[in-house]
Design an enzyme around this catalytic site. Structure first.
Site, mmCIF file in Angstrom:
data_model
loop_
_atom_site.group_PDB
_atom_site.id
_atom_site.type_symbol
_atom_site.label_atom_id
_atom_site.label_comp_id
_atom_site.label_asym_id
_atom_site.label_seq_id
_atom_site.Cartn_x
_atom_site.Cartn_y
_atom_site.Cartn_z
ATOM 1 N N SER A 73 7.529 7.461 6.601
ATOM 2 C CA SER A 73 7.717 8.061 7.925
ATOM 3 C C SER A 73 6.548 8.953 8.349
ATOM 4 C CB SER A 73 9.025 8.876 7.921
ATOM 5 O OG SER A 73 9.072 9.715 9.049
ATOM 6 N N GLY A 102 8.010 7.796 -4.996
ATOM 7 C CA GLY A 102 6.753 8.081 -5.686
ATOM 8 C C GLY A 102 6.028 9.294 -5.124
ATOM 9 N N ASP A 127 3.702 1.974 -9.280
ATOM 10 C CA ASP A 127 2.293 2.313 -9.558
ATOM 11 C C ASP A 127 2.122 3.159 -10.829
ATOM 12 O OD1 ASP A 127 1.827 1.048 -7.181
ATOM 13 O OD2 ASP A 127 1.632 2.887 -6.010
HETATM 14 O O1 F6P Z 1 3.203 2.317 -3.932
HETATM 15 C C1 F6P Z 1 3.704 1.065 -4.188
HETATM 16 C C2 F6P Z 1 2.839 0.003 -3.563
HETATM 17 O O2 F6P Z 1 3.409 -1.259 -3.845
HETATM 18 C C3 F6P Z 1 1.366 0.016 -3.970
HETATM 19 O O3 F6P Z 1 1.147 -0.580 -5.212
HETATM 20 C C4 F6P Z 1 0.735 -0.721 -2.828
HETATM 21 O O4 F6P Z 1 -0.625 -0.358 -2.684
HETATM 22 C C5 F6P Z 1 1.556 -0.256 -1.655
HETATM 23 O O5 F6P Z 1 2.798 0.163 -2.164
HETATM 24 C C6 F6P Z 1 1.783 -1.307 -0.602
HETATM 25 O O6 F6P Z 1 2.417 -0.697 0.462
HETATM 26 P P1 F6P Z 1 3.231 -1.475 1.566
HETATM 27 O O7 F6P Z 1 4.494 -1.987 0.953
HETATM 28 O O8 F6P Z 1 3.476 -0.450 2.606
HETATM 29 O O9 F6P Z 1 2.368 -2.612 2.020
#
Ligand code: F6P
Length: 323
Positions: A73, A102, A127
């Site tokens: 958000s 996270g 991560d």
């Molecule tokens: O933080 C988790 C994660 O999957 C990262 O590994 C990755 O860079 C990011 O989220 C991707 O974000 P989104 O789902 O917003 O594309």
């Protein structure tokens, strides 16, 4: 305490549902009402929340994703957004909040806590970059998914005498790539924490080819200076001699969508239960994480002020095993 709320925020991670279930069931067991907030902090601002009963969280422990939905958000990053969230929590009679997520999510938790609202965080991200927990909810399952892909890629790579650059997630952290490389028997691992010269990598691959290896698997972290596409482009532009024919596979969100394995279900259940136990003791402003085999609390102020270091031994192990 009479009413608490729970939300999931940031990237979803396998095991989030098990954590929600644990918060709801252990909260109700303490005689509280537990409210589920939809779509992370956005739901706090919009007042998108409803009470959850023990049956509402039945049959979800084995499901990936999050039944509450998740979001990142932008509004919650503004002062007005946070003030609105706080107003709504007070209006709905919510006395404490459990935030499953996270780094970004726990930074938000810290801000709410600084504003005087009782918050407990639960460490959840694939991560594994969150200070205060040696391993976070979702990592183990995401790793299994990466390994399954690597094992399959090895089969086809060997059949065609090819090299594969396999890109895994992890944002700025190389943990997932590093452990996927070790457990997947990769020939090389490329991570943001270690500077890699593409010329050196090309020479290593050529050497492996000349030694008669049937394939070369290079696990690349998405946050590395050269991601998989970047490396492939470099090799192409510099006409690097690899020996092997090269292919690129980006695993991406596939790693996030799996059903949680035993480790993540247990970890999430333990952390969720520990979160309500802390609130019952009047302790908050902390993150629940796994430290030396036990669920322990780390102050959110400490969590947001520190970067989790990557284990040097693992880096050395990956190098030594990639013979
Ligand atoms: O933080 C988790 C994660 O999957 C990262 O590994 C990755 O860079 C990011 O989220 C991707 O974000 P989104 O789902 O917003 O594309």
């Amino acid at each position: 305490m009479k009413r608490i709320a729970v939300l999931t925020s940031g990237g979803d991670a396998p095991g989030m549902n098990a954590a929600i279930r644990a918060v709801v069931r252990t909260g109700i067991d303490k005689g509280w009402e537990v409210v589920g907030v939809r779509h992370g902090y956005a739901g706090l601002i919009d007042g998108d929340m409803d009470a959850l009963g023990v049956r509402d969280v039945g049959g979800i422990i084995q499901q990936g994703g999050t039944i509450l939905g998740s979001a990142r958000s932008a509004e919650f990053r503004t002062e007005q957004g946070r003030a609105q969230a706080l107003r709504l929590l007070h209006q709905r009679g919510v006395e404490a909040l459990v935030i499953i997520g996270g780094n970004g999510s726990q930074a938000g938790a810290h801000v709410l806590s600084q504003m005087g609202f009782p918050v407990v965080g639960v460490a959840s991200t694939i991560d594994n970059d969150l200070y205060g927990s040696e391993i976070t909810i979702g990592v183990d399952t995401a790793l299994d998914i990466a390994l399954e892909a690597i094992d399959r890629l090895k089969v086809t790579a060997s059949s065609h005498h090819r090299a594969f650059l396999v890109e895994v997630m992890g944002r700025d952290c190389g943990y997932l790539a590093l452990v996927a490389g070790i457990a997947g028997g990769a020939e090389a691992v490329i991570i943001p924490e270690v500077e890699t010269d593409p010329e050196v990598l090309a020479a290593e691959m050529r050497e492996a080819y000349e030694r008669g290896k049937a394939h070369a698997i290079v696990v690349v972290a998405e946050g590395a200076r050269y991601n998989a596409e970047g490396l492939a482009q470099y090799f192409h532009e510099h006409r690097a001699r690899l020996g092997f024919d090269l292919r690129v596979t980006t695993l991406g969100h596939v790693q996030r969508g799996g059903a949680p394995g035993a480790f993540d279900r247990l970890l999430a259940s333990r952390m969720g239960a520990a979160a309500t136990a802390h609130l019952a003791r009047g302790e908050h402003g902390v993150l629940m994480g796994l430290l030396r085999g036990e669920i322990r609390a780390t102050p959110l102020a400490e969590v947001v002020a520190n970067k989790k270091p990557l284990d040097e031994h693992l880096i050395e192990l990956a190098r030594a095993l990639a013979a």
